[in-house]
Design a protein around this motif. Structure first.
Motif, PDB file in Angstrom:
ATOM      1  N   ILE A  40      42.632  28.821  33.685  1.00  0.00           N
ATOM      2  CA  ILE A  40      41.217  29.168  33.752  1.00  0.00           C
ATOM      3  C   ILE A  40      41.126  30.609  34.243  1.00  0.00           C
ATOM      4  O   ILE A  40      41.628  30.930  35.322  1.00  0.00           O
ATOM      5  CB  ILE A  40      40.438  28.232  34.703  1.00  0.00           C
ATOM      6  N   PRO A  41      40.542  31.518  33.447  1.00  0.00           N
ATOM      7  CA  PRO A  41      40.500  32.935  33.837  1.00  0.00           C
ATOM      8  C   PRO A  41      39.674  33.164  35.089  1.00  0.00           C
ATOM      9  O   PRO A  41      38.582  32.614  35.247  1.00  0.00           O
ATOM     10  CB  PRO A  41      39.859  33.606  32.615  1.00  0.00           C
ATOM     11  N   GLU A  42      40.243  33.950  35.988  1.00  0.00           N
ATOM     12  CA  GLU A  42      39.547  34.335  37.217  1.00  0.00           C
ATOM     13  C   GLU A  42      39.686  35.837  37.416  1.00  0.00           C
ATOM     14  O   GLU A  42      40.755  36.410  37.170  1.00  0.00           O
ATOM     15  CB  GLU A  42      40.134  33.601  38.428  1.00  0.00           C
ATOM     16  N   SER A  43      38.613  36.460  37.872  1.00  0.00           N
ATOM     17  CA  SER A  43      38.630  37.899  38.100  1.00  0.00           C
ATOM     18  C   SER A  43      39.673  38.270  39.146  1.00  0.00           C
ATOM     19  O   SER A  43      39.819  37.590  40.175  1.00  0.00           O
ATOM     20  CB  SER A  43      37.245  38.361  38.561  1.00  0.00           C
ATOM     21  N   ASP A  44      40.419  39.342  38.869  1.00  0.00           N
ATOM     22  CA  ASP A  44      41.416  39.887  39.796  1.00  0.00           C
ATOM     23  C   ASP A  44      42.567  38.925  40.075  1.00  0.00           C
ATOM     24  O   ASP A  44      43.262  39.082  41.084  1.00  0.00           O
ATOM     25  CB  ASP A  44      40.756  40.297  41.132  1.00  0.00           C
ATOM     26  N   LYS A  45      42.757  37.926  39.236  1.00  0.00           N
ATOM     27  CA  LYS A  45      43.887  37.014  39.380  1.00  0.00           C
ATOM     28  C   LYS A  45      44.856  37.246  38.221  1.00  0.00           C
ATOM     29  O   LYS A  45      44.440  37.578  37.105  1.00  0.00           O
ATOM     30  CB  LYS A  45      43.418  35.549  39.365  1.00  0.00           C
ATOM     31  N   PRO A  46      46.157  37.106  38.459  1.00  0.00           N
ATOM     32  CA  PRO A  46      47.134  37.302  37.376  1.00  0.00           C
ATOM     33  C   PRO A  46      46.945  36.266  36.269  1.00  0.00           C
ATOM     34  O   PRO A  46      46.480  35.151  36.512  1.00  0.00           O
ATOM     35  CB  PRO A  46      48.483  37.136  38.077  1.00  0.00           C
ATOM     36  N   ILE A  47      47.337  36.660  35.050  1.00  0.00           N
ATOM     37  CA  ILE A  47      47.206  35.756  33.900  1.00  0.00           C
ATOM     38  C   ILE A  47      48.428  34.840  33.870  1.00  0.00           C
ATOM     39  O   ILE A  47      49.369  35.017  33.097  1.00  0.00           O
ATOM     40  CB  ILE A  47      47.088  36.559  32.589  1.00  0.00           C
TER      41      ILE A  47
ATOM     42  N   ARG B  83      43.892  41.197  28.426  1.00  0.00           N
ATOM     43  CA  ARG B  83      44.367  42.491  28.925  1.00  0.00           C
ATOM     44  C   ARG B  83      43.560  43.048  30.084  1.00  0.00           C
ATOM     45  O   ARG B  83      43.911  44.076  30.635  1.00  0.00           O
ATOM     46  CB  ARG B  83      44.322  43.521  27.785  1.00  0.00           C
ATOM     47  N   GLN B  84      42.451  42.427  30.458  1.00  0.00           N
ATOM     48  CA  GLN B  84      41.616  43.001  31.502  1.00  0.00           C
ATOM     49  C   GLN B  84      41.052  41.902  32.379  1.00  0.00           C
ATOM     50  O   GLN B  84      40.971  40.759  31.970  1.00  0.00           O
ATOM     51  CB  GLN B  84      40.486  43.825  30.880  1.00  0.00           C
ATOM     52  N   PRO B  85      40.648  42.251  33.610  1.00  0.00           N
ATOM     53  CA  PRO B  85      40.061  41.248  34.495  1.00  0.00           C
ATOM     54  C   PRO B  85      38.815  40.628  33.869  1.00  0.00           C
ATOM     55  O   PRO B  85      38.077  41.282  33.147  1.00  0.00           O
ATOM     56  CB  PRO B  85      39.722  42.044  35.761  1.00  0.00           C
ATOM     57  N   VAL B  86      38.590  39.364  34.158  1.00  0.00           N
ATOM     58  CA  VAL B  86      37.440  38.645  33.623  1.00  0.00           C
ATOM     59  C   VAL B  86      36.585  38.153  34.782  1.00  0.00           C
ATOM     60  O   VAL B  86      37.087  37.526  35.711  1.00  0.00           O
ATOM     61  CB  VAL B  86      37.895  37.438  32.767  1.00  0.00           C
ATOM     62  N   ASP B  87      35.306  38.445  34.729  1.00  0.00           N
ATOM     63  CA  ASP B  87      34.391  38.031  35.792  1.00  0.00           C
ATOM     64  C   ASP B  87      33.494  36.914  35.271  1.00  0.00           C
ATOM     65  O   ASP B  87      32.696  37.123  34.358  1.00  0.00           O
ATOM     66  CB  ASP B  87      33.542  39.210  36.247  1.00  0.00           C
ATOM     67  N   HIS B  88      33.681  35.725  35.840  1.00  0.00           N
ATOM     68  CA  HIS B  88      32.853  34.585  35.451  1.00  0.00           C
ATOM     69  C   HIS B  88      32.065  34.057  36.645  1.00  0.00           C
ATOM     70  O   HIS B  88      31.797  32.870  36.740  1.00  0.00           O
ATOM     71  CB  HIS B  88      33.727  33.462  34.872  1.00  0.00           C
ATOM     72  N   SER B  89      31.680  34.956  37.533  1.00  0.00           N
ATOM     73  CA  SER B  89      31.011  34.534  38.757  1.00  0.00           C
ATOM     74  C   SER B  89      29.641  33.926  38.488  1.00  0.00           C
ATOM     75  O   SER B  89      29.136  33.136  39.278  1.00  0.00           O
ATOM     76  CB  SER B  89      30.879  35.722  39.716  1.00  0.00           C
TER      77      SER B  89
END
Length: 450
Positions: free
Chosen positions: A262-269, A308-314
């Motif tokens: 699950i993509p999280e901002s500023d977390k490694p993929i 390739r980039q941070p994802v923000d799902h806040s």
């Protein structure tokens, strides 16, 4: 059982059943057909009602034994032809050769030997089940009889293992379950062999049959691959797991795993790997807007590589990506169940698999389990033809696979199986992975997430 006895103990069934028993005895198996000449009005009514036929009084009615046995198993009575005979006549139905060899006497001696060596120290449930088995009417009778015909010593040993297991599971007086126990531990205590109660062993099949007869009128299906669920079918394995747990029997919850991300901002993929035990133990399950399911690890990693980039799902629930590593494991099925429960009815399940028989079967399984949430993801005729005809033709279907495809139709695209048969080639996810990446990234990076 009582309902079946009342239903078949009618004048209209007496002569037809006698003909069926006679045919079985002479043929030595459930096959061929018994013919009832010049049926009476009562016989005609009984047979037409049971089979859905339209014969008239005076007709000669053929009764295929396989059909009769099948109809019995699929009816509300849910018993076999041999069980019906034992119930109505009080004795097992023996073939001509079995009677000549004194089969009935030797069959009874099997149970006498067991009771003698065990000194009759059986729990009440075990004793009741053993009595029915001796009469040929117990759940698991077919398994024991086949085992006995092949190897009487193994039949005795298997029967002894089941009785020991039932003693372990149930108190002598109250009939309540004891403390929880892992299946291999139960098997080891009952026999010294941790695999003795596996479902590919006679003792394992007889145990589950005996347990199922305790909680349901529907007996264990010994006809369907000896009742063994497909080890690749996670939903069937989960159902079996829940059934065993009613009796305090726990399974292996560490071998079954699921990969999820699950993509999280500023977390490694980096994906997470959970065992079935962890899936069950997690108290706060993540909420998601969608669940994307892929079958193959290489495809799963290729999709992750594309982020390739941070994802923000806040501000909204993110999409999940999971990999089943082939047919969905129990851990994967349970993860999907829990995620959908946590996420609510708007969360959709997008499944993409290989265009082969196993991929189609897995898609059908997920569709049956989650009909309201299921959506095919690049799993349609257009995607298949683009991959198999114009880009990367896969291996040809073999004869057995073509035979299975002939009988299949998937609910999300009624043309798919037919087109796959006509084309004759498989198409693997890896051959259209760029389309999956495109879809996933478009949704992940979108501002319109719910």
């Amino acid at each position: 059982m009582r309902r079946a006895q009342i239903y078949f103990d009618r004048p209209g069934f007496r002569r037809p059943l006698k003909a069926v028993w006679k045919k079985y005895v002479s043929l030595g198996r459930i096959g061929g057909q018994a013919v009832v000449e010049h049926v009476s009005e009562a016989e005609c009514e009984a047979l037409n009602s049971f089979f859905g036929w339209d014969f008239r009084p005076g007709d000669s009615v053929p009764i295929p034994l396989r059909l009769f046995d099948q109809e019995l198993r699929e009816s509300a009575f849910a018993i076999s032809m041999l069980q019906l005979h034992s119930m109505l006549e009080g004795t097992p139905l023996l073939t001509k050769s079995e009677r000549m060899l004194g089969y009935g006497r030797r069959w009874r001696s099997l149970f006498a030997k067991l009771r003698e060596t065990e000194s009759g120290s059986f729990c009440r449930l075990g004793e009741e089940w053993l009595t029915l088995m001796e009469q040929g009417a117990g759940a698991g009778y077919r398994t024991l009889r086949e085992c006995y015909n092949a190897d009487p010593d193994n039949a005795l040993m298997s029967l002894r293992i089941v009785m020991h297991a039932l003693n372990q599971l149930f108190e002598e007086q109250e009939g309540v379950t004891n403390a929880q126990i892992r299946m291999p531990v139960l098997a080891a205590r009952a026999s010294g062999d941790a695999h003795a109660l596996d479902l590919d062993r006679p003792a394992g099949r007889m145990l589950i049959a005996a347990l199922r007869s305790k909680v349901s009128d529907i007996p264990f299906d010994e006809e369907s691959s000896d009742g063994i669920p497909d080890r690749h079918d996670g939903s069937a394995t989960l159902k079996l797991r829940e059934f065993y747990r009613q009796f305090g029997i726990l399974d292996d919850d560490l071998s079954s795993i699921v990969h999820w991300f699950i993509p999280e901002s500023d977390k490694p993929i980096v994906p997470t790997v959970w065992t079935l035990r962890q899936v069950d133990a997690e108290e706060r399950f993540p909420r998601c807007s969608r669940i994307y399911v892929v079958e193959n690890p290489a495809v799963f990693s290729a999709v992750l590589d594309s982020i390739r980039q941070p994802v923000d799902h806040s501000d909204h629930a993110p999409p999940a990506l999971i990999c089943t590593s082939g047919p969905a494991s129990s851990a994967a099925i349970r993860w999907i169940q829990r995620c959908l429960e946590a996420s609510g009815p708007k969360c959709q399940l997008y499944y993409s698999g290989d265009f082969d028989v196993k991929g189609l079967l897995m898609g059908q399984s997920l569709y049956r389990m989650f009909p309201e949430q299921f959506a095919a993801w690049r799993f349609d005729v257009e995607t298949y033809q683009a991959a198999s005809l114009f880009r990367y033709p896969g291996p040809s279907f073999d004869e057995n696979e073509m035979e299975k495809l002939n009988k299949m139709k998937v609910p999300w695209d009624e043309r798919l199986c037919e087109i796959m048969r006509q084309t004759g080639r498989k198409a693997h996810q890896e051959s259209f992975v760029e389309k999956l990446i495109e879809d996933y990234m478009l949704y992940v990076m979108s501002d319109s997430l719910i």
